[in-house]
Enzyme design. Structure first.
Site, PDB file in Angstrom:
ATOM      1  CD  GLU A   1     -27.081  -9.960 -36.230  1.00  0.00           C
ATOM      2  OE1 GLU A   1     -25.944 -10.054 -35.737  1.00  0.00           O
ATOM      3  OE2 GLU A   1     -27.794 -10.948 -36.468  1.00  0.00           O
TER       4      GLU A   1
ATOM      5  CE  LYS B   1     -24.149 -11.420 -32.658  1.00  0.00           C
ATOM      6  NZ  LYS B   1     -24.333 -11.861 -34.072  1.00  0.00           N
TER       7      LYS B   1
ATOM      8  CB  CYS C   1     -28.221 -12.243 -33.635  1.00  0.00           C
ATOM      9  SG  CYS C   1     -28.590 -13.610 -34.780  1.00  0.00           S
TER      10      CYS C   1
END
Length: 273
Positions: free
Chosen positions: A40, A112, A153
């Site tokens: 990330e 994300k 993440c």
């Protein structure tokens, strides 16, 4: 199938991060990998919003993305660029991952879905939603390593996403991350192993590591986990490129022995009594 992971200590200068990424592509190719996975925020790690703003570009202008695409084409290597901070067409910011093929073409973009808004016992406070806009969809893309389901993440804590990805035929789940140290120590290994077992998929998690220029500290321990939940690679805390070999026959065996994917059923209505 051999894959490579970059574990990096990203900093506040995109040019330096781009150099790390392009060298990793060369190293992955030299190590006979078919695909490289990066963490990330591979292009910029900077908690200072004012300073970072000057380095966040639209996709078409992003120098890190251009460098990675060029290196992928030059070395004929697929790359999952875990994420970059980019400016969307509407002016808002996104934490966006890219799957880039061996011609340098972008095959998939993923913004994300779950933003990290937490207050940790260590005193760390994070409000990603104050800066970034969440994505609205999930994606699976065919790669040399197999059908790849992408995430980023904090998505790791939401198993419904990985159920959807495996229902869409993903055999590999990628979880690029910049996990904090407190949450990494407590949850990183167990969550990644759980996602691999639940979905009977390989899980590939390239991570940021160490103390960064902006003062944050990340956990490292880039992992590759097989569909039985065994850890094939744990890179510890040192930056560098690691390699793992994915055994597709093992995955087929696991799915035959415990056919949980075939046994999935719609969740019935839950009564609160």
């Amino acid at each position: 199938m051999r894959i490579a992971l970059l574990q990096m200590n990203g900093g506040i200068e995109p040019a330096a991060n781009a150099a790390t990424l392009t060298q990793a592509i060369a190293d992955a190719k030299a190590g006979s990998a078919a695909m490289l996975f990066t963490p990330e925020v591979s292009g910029l790690v900077d908690r200072d919003r004012g300073r970072a703003a000057a380095n966040i570009q639209a996709e078409r202008d992003d120098p890190v993305l251009a460098a990675v695409r060029g290196a992928a084409a030059a070395h004929r290597l697929w790359v999952h660029l875990g994420s970059l901070l980019v400016r969307r067409d509407d002016g808002k910011l996104a934490n966006r991952g890219f799957v880039i093929d061996d011609t340098g073409a972008i095959r998939v973009r993923y913004d994300k879905l779950h933003l990290f808004d937490v207050d940790l016992p260590s005193g760390e406070s994070w409000r990603e939603s104050a800066t970034y806009t969440a994505g609205e969809g999930a994606v699976v893309v065919d790669t040399p390593a197999g059908p790849l389901g992408v995430s980023i993440c904090y998505d790791l804590r939401f198993p419904d996403l990985y159920r959807a990805l495996s229902d869409a035929s993903a055999t590999i789940l990628s979880v690029p991350a910049a996990f904090t140290r407190p949450t990494g120590v407590a949850h990183w290994h167990v969550l990644l192993r759980a996602r691999a077992i639940e979905a009977a998929c390989f899980v590939v998690a390239a991570a940021q590591t160490g103390v960064h220029e902006d003062g944050r500290a990340t956990y490292g321990h880039s992992l590759v986990v097989d569909p039985w939940g065994e850890v094939l690679l744990d890179m510890g805390e040192a930056p560098g490129v690691g390699f793992a070999d994915l055994n597709v026959a093992l995955q087929n065996d696991v799915r035959a022995r415990i056919p949980a994917l075939r046994h999935r059923r719609p969740i019935p209505r839950v009564e609160r009594l």
